[in-house]
Design a protein around this motif. Structure first.
Motif, PDB file in Angstrom:
ATOM      1  N   GLN A   1       0.836  -1.205   0.000  1.00 37.87           N
ATOM      2  CA  GLN A   1       0.000   0.000   0.000  1.00 37.87           C
ATOM      3  C   GLN A   1       0.873   1.258   0.000  1.00 37.87           C
ATOM      4  O   GLN A   1       0.609   2.213  -0.731  1.00 37.87           O
ATOM      5  CB  GLN A   1      -0.931   0.011   1.222  1.00 37.87           C
ATOM      6  CG  GLN A   1      -1.778   1.260   1.365  1.00 37.87           C
ATOM      7  CD  GLN A   1      -2.793   1.406   0.257  1.00 37.87           C
ATOM      8  OE1 GLN A   1      -3.366   0.432  -0.216  1.00 37.87           O
ATOM      9  NE2 GLN A   1      -3.006   2.631  -0.191  1.00 37.87           N
ATOM     10  N   LYS A   2       1.920   1.249   0.804  1.00 40.25           N
ATOM     11  CA  LYS A   2       2.840   2.391   0.872  1.00 40.25           C
ATOM     12  C   LYS A   2       3.495   2.633  -0.486  1.00 40.25           C
ATOM     13  O   LYS A   2       3.622   3.775  -0.936  1.00 40.25           O
ATOM     14  CB  LYS A   2       3.893   2.141   1.953  1.00 40.25           C
ATOM     15  CG  LYS A   2       4.803   3.309   2.223  1.00 40.25           C
ATOM     16  CD  LYS A   2       5.730   3.014   3.402  1.00 40.25           C
ATOM     17  CE  LYS A   2       6.649   4.181   3.676  1.00 40.25           C
ATOM     18  NZ  LYS A   2       7.530   3.933   4.813  1.00 40.25           N
ATOM     19  N   ALA A   3       3.908   1.562  -1.150  1.00 42.97           N
ATOM     20  CA  ALA A   3       4.546   1.684  -2.460  1.00 42.97           C
ATOM     21  C   ALA A   3       3.561   2.235  -3.493  1.00 42.97           C
ATOM     22  O   ALA A   3       3.908   3.123  -4.284  1.00 42.97           O
ATOM     23  CB  ALA A   3       5.094   0.328  -2.916  1.00 42.97           C
ATOM     24  N   LEU A   4       2.340   1.735  -3.481  1.00 43.78           N
ATOM     25  CA  LEU A   4       1.349   2.202  -4.447  1.00 43.78           C
ATOM     26  C   LEU A   4       0.954   3.648  -4.182  1.00 43.78           C
ATOM     27  O   LEU A   4       0.725   4.413  -5.127  1.00 43.78           O
ATOM     28  CB  LEU A   4       0.124   1.285  -4.422  1.00 43.78           C
ATOM     29  CG  LEU A   4       0.385  -0.134  -4.940  1.00 43.78           C
ATOM     30  CD1 LEU A   4      -0.828  -1.016  -4.720  1.00 43.78           C
ATOM     31  CD2 LEU A   4       0.778  -0.123  -6.400  1.00 43.78           C
ATOM     32  N   THR A   5       0.923   4.036  -2.923  1.00 44.57           N
ATOM     33  CA  THR A   5       0.646   5.429  -2.576  1.00 44.57           C
ATOM     34  C   THR A   5       1.746   6.329  -3.129  1.00 44.57           C
ATOM     35  O   THR A   5       1.473   7.420  -3.646  1.00 44.57           O
ATOM     36  CB  THR A   5       0.516   5.592  -1.047  1.00 44.57           C
ATOM     37  OG1 THR A   5      -0.589   4.785  -0.594  1.00 44.57           O
ATOM     38  CG2 THR A   5       0.284   7.028  -0.650  1.00 44.57           C
ATOM     39  N   GLU A   6       2.987   5.885  -3.051  1.00 43.69           N
ATOM     40  CA  GLU A   6       4.110   6.650  -3.604  1.00 43.69           C
ATOM     41  C   GLU A   6       3.983   6.766  -5.126  1.00 43.69           C
ATOM     42  O   GLU A   6       4.229   7.830  -5.696  1.00 43.69           O
ATOM     43  CB  GLU A   6       5.440   6.003  -3.215  1.00 43.69           C
ATOM     44  CG  GLU A   6       6.662   6.678  -3.791  1.00 43.69           C
ATOM     45  CD  GLU A   6       6.851   8.129  -3.373  1.00 43.69           C
ATOM     46  OE1 GLU A   6       7.582   8.857  -4.084  1.00 43.69           O
ATOM     47  OE2 GLU A   6       6.279   8.557  -2.353  1.00 43.69           O
ATOM     48  N   LEU A   7       3.592   5.687  -5.780  1.00 44.19           N
ATOM     49  CA  LEU A   7       3.403   5.728  -7.232  1.00 44.19           C
ATOM     50  C   LEU A   7       2.263   6.680  -7.611  1.00 44.19           C
ATOM     51  O   LEU A   7       2.331   7.363  -8.629  1.00 44.19           O
ATOM     52  CB  LEU A   7       3.135   4.325  -7.779  1.00 44.19           C
ATOM     53  CG  LEU A   7       4.352   3.407  -7.816  1.00 44.19           C
ATOM     54  CD1 LEU A   7       3.927   1.962  -8.043  1.00 44.19           C
ATOM     55  CD2 LEU A   7       5.332   3.854  -8.893  1.00 44.19           C
ATOM     56  N   GLU A   8       1.228   6.732  -6.779  1.00 38.05           N
ATOM     57  CA  GLU A   8       0.137   7.689  -7.006  1.00 38.05           C
ATOM     58  C   GLU A   8       0.646   9.115  -6.841  1.00 38.05           C
ATOM     59  O   GLU A   8       0.274  10.002  -7.611  1.00 38.05           O
ATOM     60  CB  GLU A   8      -1.005   7.446  -6.021  1.00 38.05           C
ATOM     61  CG  GLU A   8      -1.903   6.300  -6.389  1.00 38.05           C
ATOM     62  CD  GLU A   8      -3.082   6.172  -5.436  1.00 38.05           C
ATOM     63  OE1 GLU A   8      -3.719   7.188  -5.101  1.00 38.05           O
ATOM     64  OE2 GLU A   8      -3.351   5.033  -5.014  1.00 38.05           O
ATOM     65  N   ARG A   9       1.472   9.342  -5.836  1.00 37.73           N
ATOM     66  CA  ARG A   9       2.002  10.674  -5.578  1.00 37.73           C
ATOM     67  C   ARG A   9       2.777  11.193  -6.784  1.00 37.73           C
ATOM     68  O   ARG A   9       2.713  12.371  -7.124  1.00 37.73           O
ATOM     69  CB  ARG A   9       2.897  10.650  -4.334  1.00 37.73           C
ATOM     70  CG  ARG A   9       3.325  12.030  -3.854  1.00 37.73           C
ATOM     71  CD  ARG A   9       4.387  11.959  -2.779  1.00 37.73           C
ATOM     72  NE  ARG A   9       5.647  11.420  -3.246  1.00 37.73           N
ATOM     73  CZ  ARG A   9       6.513  12.060  -4.047  1.00 37.73           C
ATOM     74  NH1 ARG A   9       6.259  13.256  -4.496  1.00 37.73           N
ATOM     75  NH2 ARG A   9       7.641  11.483  -4.404  1.00 37.73           N
ATOM     76  N   THR A  10       3.501  10.294  -7.466  1.00 40.89           N
ATOM     77  CA  THR A  10       4.284  10.703  -8.639  1.00 40.89           C
ATOM     78  C   THR A  10       3.419  10.869  -9.885  1.00 40.89           C
ATOM     79  O   THR A  10       3.882  11.417 -10.871  1.00 40.89           O
ATOM     80  CB  THR A  10       5.396   9.681  -8.955  1.00 40.89           C
ATOM     81  OG1 THR A  10       4.806   8.440  -9.348  1.00 40.89           O
ATOM     82  CG2 THR A  10       6.326   9.471  -7.768  1.00 40.89           C
ATOM     83  N   GLY A  11       2.196  10.350  -9.835  1.00 40.81           N
ATOM     84  CA  GLY A  11       1.295  10.455 -10.983  1.00 40.81           C
ATOM     85  C   GLY A  11       1.365   9.286 -11.937  1.00 40.81           C
ATOM     86  O   GLY A  11       0.623   9.230 -12.919  1.00 40.81           O
TER      87      GLY A  11
END
Length: 123
Positions: A52-62
């Motif tokens: 979840q943390k990794a996917l949240t980071e990928l969302e943050r980058t767009g």
């Protein structure tokens, strides 16, 4: 088969890098739906909170976006994906050139060696 993750770097960063690589290599196309957090965590053999943390980071980058009830999707911005691909390639090349320099090669010698190898592959 579980993903090979090193214990010397944060796991979530390695997951981000792995998913980025899968996107730029074409495993996931623009607009593709990603598997669920639980499914990805099971495949990677990591805790769902880490995924979840990794996917949240990928969302943050767009690179990835969420649709409230539908899940997560790869960005449809092909230009963003191409820029990421070019940036990662440039990092690899810079690292390679630094390593060749450490071996005592000048840039011109490195280029000659690359040319030799490429010509050998064409034969």
């Amino acid at each position: 088969m579980a993903w090979e993750l090193d214990s010397d770097r944060p796991i979530f960063i390695q997951i981000v890098e792995r998913i980025q690589m899968e996107i730029i290599s074409g495993k996931y196309s623009p607009g593709d739906k990603l598997p669920s957090v639980r499914d990805l965590a099971a495949v990677a053999a990591v805790n769902p909170n880490t995924m979840q943390k990794a996917l949240t980071e990928l969302e943050r980058t767009g690179l990835v976006y969420s649709q409230r009830t539908s899940g997560r999707f790869i960005t449809e911005d092909a230009k963003m994906i191409e820029e990421l691909k070019n940036n990662l390639a440039q990092e690899q090349i810079k690292e390679f050139l630094e390593n060749m320099s450490k071996l005592g090669y000048k840039k011109s010698e490195t280029l000659s060696l690359i040319q030799e190898i490429l010509e050998g592959e064409q034969a």
